[in-house]
Write a protein that holds these residues in place. Structure first.
Motif, short mmCIF file in Angstrom:
data_model
loop_
_atom_site.label_atom_id
_atom_site.label_comp_id
_atom_site.label_asym_id
_atom_site.label_seq_id
_atom_site.Cartn_x
_atom_site.Cartn_y
_atom_site.Cartn_z
N THR A 433 -47.85 66.79 12.93
CA THR A 433 -47.13 67.00 14.19
C THR A 433 -46.18 65.84 14.46
O THR A 433 -45.02 66.03 14.85
CB THR A 433 -48.12 67.15 15.35
OG1 THR A 433 -48.91 68.30 15.14
CG2 THR A 433 -47.38 67.28 16.68
N ARG A 434 -46.68 64.63 14.26
CA ARG A 434 -45.84 63.46 14.49
C ARG A 434 -44.59 63.48 13.59
O ARG A 434 -43.49 63.17 14.03
CB ARG A 434 -46.64 62.18 14.23
CG ARG A 434 -47.66 61.87 15.30
CD ARG A 434 -48.54 60.70 14.87
NE ARG A 434 -49.54 60.38 15.87
CZ ARG A 434 -49.51 59.28 16.65
NH1 ARG A 434 -48.51 58.41 16.53
NH2 ARG A 434 -50.46 59.05 17.53
N ARG A 435 -44.77 63.84 12.33
CA ARG A 435 -43.64 63.85 11.41
C ARG A 435 -42.65 64.96 11.78
O ARG A 435 -41.43 64.78 11.63
CB ARG A 435 -44.13 64.01 9.97
CG ARG A 435 -44.87 62.78 9.46
CD ARG A 435 -45.10 62.82 7.97
NE ARG A 435 -46.01 63.88 7.56
CZ ARG A 435 -47.35 63.77 7.55
NH1 ARG A 435 -47.93 62.64 7.97
NH2 ARG A 435 -48.12 64.76 7.14
N ALA A 436 -43.15 66.08 12.25
CA ALA A 436 -42.25 67.15 12.67
C ALA A 436 -41.44 66.75 13.89
O ALA A 436 -40.24 67.03 13.99
CB ALA A 436 -43.06 68.42 12.97
N VAL A 437 -42.11 66.07 14.84
CA VAL A 437 -41.39 65.60 16.03
C VAL A 437 -40.36 64.54 15.64
O VAL A 437 -39.23 64.54 16.13
CB VAL A 437 -42.38 65.05 17.07
CG1 VAL A 437 -41.64 64.35 18.21
CG2 VAL A 437 -43.26 66.17 17.62
N LEU A 438 -40.73 63.64 14.74
CA LEU A 438 -39.80 62.60 14.29
C LEU A 438 -38.56 63.21 13.64
O LEU A 438 -37.43 62.73 13.83
CB LEU A 438 -40.50 61.66 13.31
CG LEU A 438 -39.66 60.49 12.78
CD1 LEU A 438 -39.23 59.58 13.91
CD2 LEU A 438 -40.45 59.71 11.72
N ALA A 439 -38.75 64.29 12.88
CA ALA A 439 -37.61 64.96 12.25
C ALA A 439 -36.64 65.48 13.29
O ALA A 439 -35.41 65.47 13.08
CB ALA A 439 -38.10 66.10 11.35
N GLU A 440 -37.17 65.94 14.44
CA GLU A 440 -36.30 66.40 15.52
C GLU A 440 -35.44 65.24 16.05
O GLU A 440 -34.26 65.41 16.34
CB GLU A 440 -37.13 67.00 16.65
CG GLU A 440 -37.88 68.26 16.29
CD GLU A 440 -36.93 69.43 16.09
OE1 GLU A 440 -35.92 69.51 16.82
OE2 GLU A 440 -37.20 70.25 15.20
N TYR A 441 -36.05 64.09 16.18
CA TYR A 441 -35.28 62.91 16.59
C TYR A 441 -34.15 62.64 15.60
O TYR A 441 -33.00 62.43 15.98
CB TYR A 441 -36.19 61.68 16.66
CG TYR A 441 -36.97 61.49 17.93
CD1 TYR A 441 -36.49 60.68 18.94
CD2 TYR A 441 -38.20 62.11 18.12
CE1 TYR A 441 -37.22 60.48 20.11
CE2 TYR A 441 -38.95 61.91 19.27
CZ TYR A 441 -38.44 61.10 20.27
OH TYR A 441 -39.16 60.90 21.42
N PHE A 442 -34.49 62.62 14.34
CA PHE A 442 -33.51 62.25 13.32
C PHE A 442 -32.40 63.28 13.17
O PHE A 442 -31.29 62.94 12.72
CB PHE A 442 -34.20 62.01 11.97
CG PHE A 442 -34.75 60.63 11.81
CD1 PHE A 442 -33.91 59.55 11.63
CD2 PHE A 442 -36.13 60.40 11.85
CE1 PHE A 442 -34.42 58.26 11.48
CE2 PHE A 442 -36.64 59.13 11.71
CZ PHE A 442 -35.78 58.05 11.53
N GLU A 443 -32.68 64.52 13.52
CA GLU A 443 -31.64 65.54 13.41
C GLU A 443 -30.44 65.22 14.29
O GLU A 443 -29.31 65.63 14.00
CB GLU A 443 -32.21 66.91 13.78
CG GLU A 443 -32.87 67.64 12.63
CD GLU A 443 -31.89 67.90 11.49
OE1 GLU A 443 -30.87 68.57 11.72
OE2 GLU A 443 -32.17 67.39 10.38
N THR A 444 -30.65 64.46 15.37
CA THR A 444 -29.52 64.11 16.22
C THR A 444 -28.52 63.20 15.50
O THR A 444 -27.39 63.06 15.94
CB THR A 444 -29.99 63.42 17.51
OG1 THR A 444 -30.62 62.17 17.20
CG2 THR A 444 -30.96 64.29 18.27
N ASN A 445 -28.94 62.62 14.39
CA ASN A 445 -28.04 61.72 13.67
C ASN A 445 -26.91 62.46 12.96
O ASN A 445 -25.99 61.84 12.42
CB ASN A 445 -28.81 60.88 12.65
CG ASN A 445 -27.95 59.75 12.09
OD1 ASN A 445 -27.53 58.86 12.82
ND2 ASN A 445 -27.67 59.80 10.79
#
Length: 619
Positions: A433-445
């Motif tokens: 779950t943490r890694r999936a949420v982190l990927a959402e953050y990084f997608e903004t890049n």
């Protein structure tokens, strides 16, 4: 043929007369020299340093810049010397290069970037020229060679402008030959300040507006073998965010620079990190301390060889000059706008400044254009610079912010933050779950690495030097990702593949140096004849083609017909820099008159009309 400047002939043999004087031999200045030479304009470039940059500095060259370089015969050499496409299509975020904690040597995120991977098809639809990757340490000597070949004796390194003055007819500068320790004077019709704002704009009192220095950036140029530490061979940038012993995240960019091998096997690298200004750390970090800090952040083994070539420190700001022009002086590149390197926008914007200005100077010097055309430089380029600076600042802060998705909290106890990083990479439902949420953050890049709309989508219509055809501008994507190609006046001419004499050619490759381009429909011969008549009566050069199956230039796939926005009896008039000046949707009873009207607007000789003739006709 060199065009004479609008100045009185020199009666002093110690004064060198030249149409254009360029101050600064970095990317923007050297390309200005190349562009002017290709347009037949004489210039003299002086640069106070003895050589081009010894630092790798900027390295990503976007599609629009490579399109310009292709037009001026530089793209092939840049692609040959730069990174192969296979080694520059992604960006990665890593927790460290070394270390033995459970969260060390992990991949936080990986994404396609700058036209690589899944982005390639979208970028290829917009331009015939893919991104290139070549640091300024190697790019600038390449451009210098081209500049010197085209302008022998006109590129002078180790020469510094010490003062200048302007009158109504010219700019006269005093130049110091640093090797000979002597001065001489140069009188020019116009002066291009490509000096990074070090001298010219300060003497003119032009202020930089916006966000002043808020970070100090430190770059290390090193030789090292990182192949065992960097996991990917196609990353153009690797960003390390490692957890320090005190529980804080420390950031460092790890950028492969080739120059012989590329990707993870590069022999040379740039390591980049920043510090807030005004602290003892920022102001007083000696070289030895800098190297120790970088090793600590990357968690490199202490015995791993790393040969430091140079270390540079520079202030990061987000500012735009309040004016890009003062009389006969024009600011380009860092003299006009400064911002963080996020998004690879600095050098690209500077090259595009010089390209926009060069053709206008050439046309004014030739007498084709009114001096008022030079007003369009600031009117067109300053809004672009403002948008670029805004995006670069936001991208930088976003890159810092999205690491919050790791769960690490600034100021928290080190034990807490170590637990967060350990949990992030655990093979548990919580870890996933943490890694999936982190990927959402990084997608903004993607606003930093996939901003095709920002690179290509700027529009000059509001500056007032194109002929409005009454159509609405396509709504720009607020993220700057999507780019809608359009022949609406003021926008960049769309890219499409055509056939010319049986050979595949891109629309932008049809532009001749310094000439306007007219592309008519299959039944638009009247526009082609009008262009030939204007060109043959001492008017501005207009290269004209009817595009159709029975003509030399054909549109076999129908892509151009879908983009041009006019019928088979209409035409599009394109400026020498590749931007649409006028769209003529249908036939006209007086095509010479109407075409002259569009040229007059584009050349600053008349107030633009509100709509092209026949705008109510077929589209």
């Amino acid at each position: 043929m060199n065009l004479s400047p609008p100045t009185r002939p020199s009666d002093d043999p110690r004064v060198l007369d030249v149409p254009v004087l360029i101050i600064g031999g970095g990317g923007a200045g050297l390309t200005a020299s190349v562009f002017l030479s290709d347009l037949g304009v004489g210039s003299l470039l002086v640069e106070r340093h003895a050589t081009t940059s010894i630092q790798p500095k900027a390295h990503i060259l976007n599609a629009r810049t490579m399109e310009i370089f292709g037009h001026h015969g530089l793209a092939r050499d840049i692609y040959a010397e730069g990174s192969p496409p296979a080694n520059c299509g992604a960006m990665a975020w890593l927790t460290s290069l070394g270390g033995d904690e459970p969260y060390d040597r992990k991949v936080l995120h990986r994404a396609d970037a700058y036209g690589g991977g899944d982005l390639a098809e979208r970028y290829a639809e917009a331009s015939a020229y893919p991104h290139a990757n070549l640091g300024q340490r190697w790019l600038e000597p390449l451009i210098r060679r081209h500049a010197e070949e085209r302008n022998p004796g006109g590129i002078r390194f180790g020469h510094e402008m010490v003062e200048f003055e302007e009158d109504g007819d010219s700019v006269t500068a005093t130049i110091l030959d640093r090797d000979a320790d002597r001065t001489y004077r140069v009188r020019a019709g116009y002066l291009i300040a490509a000096d990074g704002g070090r001298s010219v704009s300060k003497r003119l009192g032009i202020r930089m507006l916006g966000t002043p220095t808020f970070l100090e950036w430190i770059n290390l140029h090193i030789r090292a073998d990182f192949s065992e530490f960097v996991p990917f061979d196609d990353t153009v940038v690797n960003r390390v965010s490692s957890l320090a012993d005190d529980g804080s995240l420390e950031h460092c960019g790890v950028v492969p620079m080739g120059p012989k091998q590329w990707g993870r096997h590069s022999e040379e690298w740039t390591l980049m990190f920043s510090r807030p200004p005004g602290t003892r750390e920022a102001a007083e970090l000696d070289d030895e301390t800098v190297v120790k800090m970088v090793r600590r952040t990357l968690k490199l083994p202490q015995d791993h060889p790393m040969e430091v070539q140079s270390i540079s420190r520079w202030p990061v700001e987000g500012t735009v000059a309040e004016h890009f022009r003062s009389g006969r002086v024009f600011l380009v590149g860092d003299a006009a706008h400064r911002h963080p390197p996020s998004g690879a926008l600095g050098l690209n914007t500077g090259v595009q400044d010089s390209h926009n200005l060069a053709w206008k100077l050439a046309r004014v010097l030739s007498g084709d254009a009114a001096p008022a055309l030079l007003d369009s430089y600031e009117a067109e380029r300053r809004p672009v610079a403002e948008r670029v600076v805004e995006r670069a600042l936001f991208s930088l802060f976003n890159q810092i912010a999205f690491t919050a998705g790791t769960g690490v909290v600034p100021g928290a106890r080190p034990e807490w933050n170590r637990a967060q990083m350990t949990a992030l990479f655990s093979d548990t439902p919580d870890g996933r779950t943490r890694r999936a949420v982190l990927a959402e953050y990084f997608e903004t890049n993607r606003i930093t690495t996939a901003h095709l709309g920002l690179e290509m989508g700027y529009d000059y219509a509001e500056a007032g030097f194109v002929t409005d055809d009454g159509t609405e501008r396509p709504e720009p994507d607020p993220l700057g990702l999507d780019y809608v190609q359009s022949c609406r006046p003021g926008g960049r001419m769309p890219h499409a593949w055509l056939r010319r004499g049986g050979e595949r050619t891109a629309t932008h490759d049809l532009i001749d140096h310094g000439a306007f381009l007219l592309l008519a429909g299959a039944r638009g011969e009247s526009w082609v004849r009008a262009a030939a008549e204007i060109s043959g009566t001492h008017g501005p050069a207009v290269t004209a083609h009817a595009v159709g199956p029975d003509h030399e230039v054909a549109d076999p796939d129908g892509v151009w017909a879908a983009l041009r926005g006019h019928g088979e009896e209409g035409a599009v008039l394109v400026r020498p820099d590749g931007f649409v000046a006028m769209r003529l949707p249908s036939a006209s009873p007086d095509p010479v008159r109407d075409l002259r009207r569009g040229l007059d607007a584009a050349l600053g000789r008349a107030v633009p009309v509100t709509a092209a003739p026949g705008a109510e006709g077929d589209r």
